[in-house]
Design a protein around this motif. Structure first.
Motif, PDB file in Angstrom:
ATOM      1  N   LEU A   5     -29.028 -21.983 -37.366  1.00 62.81           N
ATOM      2  CA  LEU A   5     -30.009 -22.331 -38.389  1.00 62.81           C
ATOM      3  C   LEU A   5     -29.463 -21.798 -39.706  1.00 62.81           C
ATOM      4  CD1 LEU A   5     -31.614 -22.473 -35.672  1.00 62.81           C
ATOM      5  CD2 LEU A   5     -33.624 -21.750 -36.972  1.00 62.81           C
ATOM      6  N   HIS A   6     -29.358 -22.699 -40.689  1.00 63.99           N
ATOM      7  CA  HIS A   6     -28.640 -22.345 -41.908  1.00 63.99           C
ATOM      8  C   HIS A   6     -29.172 -23.153 -43.077  1.00 63.99           C
ATOM      9  CE1 HIS A   6     -25.882 -25.869 -42.912  1.00 63.99           C
ATOM     10  NE2 HIS A   6     -26.683 -26.318 -41.967  1.00 63.99           N
ATOM     11  N   HIS A   7     -28.716 -22.789 -44.269  1.00 66.53           N
ATOM     12  CA  HIS A   7     -28.840 -23.664 -45.428  1.00 66.53           C
ATOM     13  C   HIS A   7     -27.439 -23.831 -45.990  1.00 66.53           C
ATOM     14  CE1 HIS A   7     -29.526 -24.993 -49.587  1.00 66.53           C
ATOM     15  NE2 HIS A   7     -30.582 -25.601 -49.066  1.00 66.53           N
ATOM     16  N   PRO A  11     -25.116 -18.069 -48.731  1.00 62.35           N
ATOM     17  CA  PRO A  11     -23.823 -17.435 -48.469  1.00 62.35           C
ATOM     18  C   PRO A  11     -23.705 -16.809 -47.084  1.00 62.35           C
ATOM     19  CG  PRO A  11     -24.614 -16.853 -50.651  1.00 62.35           C
ATOM     20  CD  PRO A  11     -25.746 -17.534 -49.946  1.00 62.35           C
ATOM     21  N   SER A  12     -24.754 -16.193 -46.587  1.00 62.93           N
ATOM     22  CA  SER A  12     -24.675 -15.593 -45.257  1.00 62.93           C
ATOM     23  C   SER A  12     -24.500 -16.660 -44.183  1.00 62.93           C
ATOM     24  CB  SER A  12     -25.921 -14.752 -44.978  1.00 62.93           C
ATOM     25  OG  SER A  12     -25.956 -13.608 -45.813  1.00 62.93           O
ATOM     26  N   SER A  13     -25.149 -17.795 -44.364  1.00 61.43           N
ATOM     27  CA  SER A  13     -24.949 -18.912 -43.448  1.00 61.43           C
ATOM     28  C   SER A  13     -23.515 -19.417 -43.537  1.00 61.43           C
ATOM     29  CB  SER A  13     -25.913 -20.053 -43.780  1.00 61.43           C
ATOM     30  OG  SER A  13     -27.255 -19.661 -43.641  1.00 61.43           O
ATOM     31  N   ARG A  14     -23.010 -19.517 -44.743  1.00 59.57           N
ATOM     32  CA  ARG A  14     -21.624 -19.961 -44.928  1.00 59.57           C
ATOM     33  C   ARG A  14     -20.636 -18.991 -44.279  1.00 59.57           C
ATOM     34  NH1 ARG A  14     -19.801 -23.252 -49.862  1.00 59.57           N
ATOM     35  NH2 ARG A  14     -21.092 -25.048 -49.408  1.00 59.57           N
ATOM     36  N   LEU A  15     -20.910 -17.718 -44.398  1.00 57.92           N
ATOM     37  CA  LEU A  15     -20.054 -16.715 -43.774  1.00 57.92           C
ATOM     38  C   LEU A  15     -20.023 -16.908 -42.256  1.00 57.92           C
ATOM     39  CD1 LEU A  15     -18.422 -14.139 -43.568  1.00 57.92           C
ATOM     40  CD2 LEU A  15     -20.532 -12.834 -43.931  1.00 57.92           C
ATOM     41  N   ALA A  16     -21.188 -17.102 -41.652  1.00 61.05           N
ATOM     42  CA  ALA A  16     -21.231 -17.329 -40.205  1.00 61.05           C
ATOM     43  C   ALA A  16     -20.459 -18.581 -39.819  1.00 61.05           C
ATOM     44  CB  ALA A  16     -22.684 -17.430 -39.739  1.00 61.05           C
ATOM     45  N   ARG A  17     -20.600 -19.632 -40.614  1.00 61.14           N
ATOM     46  CA  ARG A  17     -19.878 -20.876 -40.320  1.00 61.14           C
ATOM     47  C   ARG A  17     -18.370 -20.690 -40.448  1.00 61.14           C
ATOM     48  NH1 ARG A  17     -22.339 -25.004 -44.324  1.00 61.14           N
ATOM     49  NH2 ARG A  17     -20.809 -26.389 -43.356  1.00 61.14           N
ATOM     50  N   LEU A  18     -17.940 -19.943 -41.465  1.00 64.79           N
ATOM     51  CA  LEU A  18     -16.519 -19.668 -41.616  1.00 64.79           C
ATOM     52  C   LEU A  18     -15.976 -18.886 -40.419  1.00 64.79           C
ATOM     53  CD1 LEU A  18     -16.284 -18.700 -45.396  1.00 64.79           C
ATOM     54  CD2 LEU A  18     -15.176 -20.661 -44.305  1.00 64.79           C
ATOM     55  N   GLY A  24     -12.596 -21.052 -33.899  1.00 60.84           N
ATOM     56  CA  GLY A  24     -12.507 -22.305 -33.165  1.00 60.84           C
ATOM     57  C   GLY A  24     -13.725 -22.638 -32.332  1.00 60.84           C
ATOM     58  N   VAL A  25     -14.904 -22.224 -32.796  1.00 63.67           N
ATOM     59  CA  VAL A  25     -16.133 -22.434 -32.035  1.00 63.67           C
ATOM     60  C   VAL A  25     -16.929 -23.585 -32.652  1.00 63.67           C
ATOM     61  CG1 VAL A  25     -18.271 -21.387 -31.206  1.00 63.67           C
ATOM     62  CG2 VAL A  25     -16.217 -19.976 -31.507  1.00 63.67           C
ATOM     63  N   PRO A  26     -17.102 -24.705 -31.944  1.00 64.52           N
ATOM     64  CA  PRO A  26     -17.957 -25.769 -32.466  1.00 64.52           C
ATOM     65  C   PRO A  26     -19.409 -25.320 -32.471  1.00 64.52           C
ATOM     66  CG  PRO A  26     -17.283 -26.270 -30.214  1.00 64.52           C
ATOM     67  CD  PRO A  26     -16.527 -25.034 -30.628  1.00 64.52           C
ATOM     68  N   VAL A  27     -20.156 -25.766 -33.454  1.00 63.64           N
ATOM     69  CA  VAL A  27     -21.541 -25.317 -33.585  1.00 63.64           C
ATOM     70  C   VAL A  27     -22.406 -26.467 -34.074  1.00 63.64           C
ATOM     71  CG1 VAL A  27     -21.175 -24.502 -35.968  1.00 63.64           C
ATOM     72  CG2 VAL A  27     -23.027 -23.521 -34.591  1.00 63.64           C
ATOM     73  N   GLU A  28     -23.622 -26.520 -33.575  1.00 55.11           N
ATOM     74  CA  GLU A  28     -24.607 -27.489 -34.059  1.00 55.11           C
ATOM     75  C   GLU A  28     -25.388 -26.849 -35.200  1.00 55.11           C
ATOM     76  OE1 GLU A  28     -28.492 -30.008 -32.426  1.00 55.11           O
ATOM     77  OE2 GLU A  28     -27.015 -29.206 -31.008  1.00 55.11           O
ATOM     78  N   LEU A  29     -25.482 -27.548 -36.315  1.00 56.44           N
ATOM     79  CA  LEU A  29     -26.135 -27.004 -37.499  1.00 56.44           C
ATOM     80  C   LEU A  29     -27.538 -27.572 -37.650  1.00 56.44           C
ATOM     81  CD1 LEU A  29     -23.184 -27.222 -40.052  1.00 56.44           C
ATOM     82  CD2 LEU A  29     -23.930 -25.220 -38.759  1.00 56.44           C
ATOM     83  N   GLU A  30     -28.493 -26.690 -37.913  1.00 59.87           N
ATOM     84  CA  GLU A  30     -29.874 -27.102 -38.193  1.00 59.87           C
ATOM     85  C   GLU A  30     -30.257 -26.548 -39.561  1.00 59.87           C
ATOM     86  OE1 GLU A  30     -34.418 -26.332 -36.539  1.00 59.87           O
ATOM     87  OE2 GLU A  30     -32.722 -26.208 -35.136  1.00 59.87           O
ATOM     88  N   GLU A  31     -30.464 -27.447 -40.517  1.00 59.38           N
ATOM     89  CA  GLU A  31     -30.717 -27.008 -41.891  1.00 59.38           C
ATOM     90  C   GLU A  31     -32.154 -26.534 -42.083  1.00 59.38           C
ATOM     91  OE1 GLU A  31     -30.598 -28.801 -46.444  1.00 59.38           O
ATOM     92  OE2 GLU A  31     -29.248 -29.628 -44.918  1.00 59.38           O
ATOM     93  N   ILE A  32     -32.288 -25.398 -42.752  1.00 58.63           N
ATOM     94  CA  ILE A  32     -33.577 -24.777 -43.040  1.00 58.63           C
ATOM     95  C   ILE A  32     -33.629 -24.438 -44.524  1.00 58.63           C
ATOM     96  CG2 ILE A  32     -35.067 -22.778 -42.609  1.00 58.63           C
ATOM     97  CD1 ILE A  32     -34.934 -24.490 -40.180  1.00 58.63           C
ATOM     98  N   LYS A  33     -34.787 -24.628 -45.131  1.00 59.96           N
ATOM     99  CA  LYS A  33     -35.022 -24.132 -46.489  1.00 59.96           C
ATOM    100  C   LYS A  33     -35.918 -22.904 -46.365  1.00 59.96           C
ATOM    101  CE  LYS A  33     -34.659 -28.622 -48.819  1.00 59.96           C
ATOM    102  NZ  LYS A  33     -35.360 -29.624 -49.671  1.00 59.96           N
ATOM    103  N   PRO A  34     -35.340 -21.715 -46.323  1.00 64.24           N
ATOM    104  CA  PRO A  34     -36.147 -20.521 -46.005  1.00 64.24           C
ATOM    105  C   PRO A  34     -37.246 -20.235 -47.005  1.00 64.24           C
ATOM    106  CG  PRO A  34     -33.943 -19.912 -46.773  1.00 64.24           C
ATOM    107  CD  PRO A  34     -33.924 -21.390 -46.550  1.00 64.24           C
ATOM    108  N   TRP A  35     -37.055 -20.641 -48.271  1.00 62.86           N
ATOM    109  CA  TRP A  35     -38.055 -20.358 -49.296  1.00 62.86           C
ATOM    110  C   TRP A  35     -39.354 -21.142 -49.077  1.00 62.86           C
ATOM    111  CZ3 TRP A  35     -33.212 -22.418 -50.244  1.00 62.86           C
ATOM    112  CH2 TRP A  35     -33.151 -23.800 -50.474  1.00 62.86           C
ATOM    113  N   LEU A  36     -39.328 -22.189 -48.244  1.00 65.68           N
ATOM    114  CA  LEU A  36     -40.550 -22.939 -47.935  1.00 65.68           C
ATOM    115  C   LEU A  36     -41.432 -22.188 -46.939  1.00 65.68           C
ATOM    116  CD1 LEU A  36     -39.219 -26.604 -47.679  1.00 65.68           C
ATOM    117  CD2 LEU A  36     -40.226 -25.437 -49.657  1.00 65.68           C
TER     118      LEU A  36
END
Length: 225
Positions: A5-7, A11-18, A24-36
């Protein structure tokens, strides 16, 4: 396959994705707008922060440090050096600069830019506050001077090998680059370092990110700026 779960510009989400991509780990991304602060999201994390990683067995790691340690524990390959040094002194320097980036840089620069330019787009009638953005720009210039000094004295941010501190800084600068808040012409050694890390295969997914109705700043996806 784990789910993150990311936006896209968090930046913290981007760090995890990097980190996942580097390992080499494929990941399914679910976009969240945390401020909502949507109810389903708050049930998972009442603090309304990202990222959140759900592994293949349904286990959850909530928050930046928990996610990074889950990735390191579950997915760090044995065939290459990980992003967390085994040497105690090197690891301490990595965490010092990680905290500088994820706490100090975030609190003085990134958080304000994203709140003003991204989160306010979902608040009717809200517009970016110029004085806040000016303060963030001034603070960023001071941080860049420090990063330039560090990178003039060492190969990578925390020493002679690439670590999680490099990915943390790259995650923040890539978000600020997307919004057009970095003058790379004045970035000195940090620009050279960013060019190297931006060219890594792990960075490709970030360079493809797009925010609806907000295209990236010119040069964002160019490896040669």
């Amino acid at each position: 396959m784990p789910t993150l779960l990311h936006h896209p510009l968090d930046p913290s989400s981007r760090l995890a994705r990097l980190m996942l991509a580097e390992y080499g780990v494929p990941v399914e991304l679910e976009e969240i707008k945390p401020w909502l602060r949507e109810a389903d999201f708050l049930e998972i994390n009442p603090a309304a922060t990202l990222p959140i990683l759900v592994d293949e067995k349904g286990g959850q790691a909530v928050g930046c440090l928990a996610v990074l340690h889950m990735i390191e524990d579950l997915y760090a390959p044995t065939s290459i050096d990980g992003l967390m040094p085994t040497d105690a002194a090197q690891r301490a320097e990595m965490w010092r600069l990680f905290e500088w980036v994820n706490a100090k840089l975030n609190d003085e620069v990134t958080r304000y830019v994203l709140e003003e330019k991204i989160a306010k787009r979902d608040t009717r009638g809200a517009t970016p506050e110029p004085s806040v953005l000016r303060a963030a720009k001034t603070n960023l210039a001071e941080h860049m001077l420090y990063f330039n000094w560090l990178l003039a004295t060492r190969e990578w941010l925390s020493g002679e090998v690439m670590t999680l501190a490099d990915f943390a800084l790259a995650a923040h600068l890539s978000s600020l680059d997307y919004t057009g808040d970095i003058d790379w012409g004045k970035a000195g050694e940090t620009r050279d370092w960013y060019s190297r890390i931006k060219s890594r295969p792990a960075f490709r997914t970030l360079l493809n990110d797009r925010v609806v109705a907000m295209p990236p700043h010119k040069g964002y996806a160019d490896l040669d700026f």
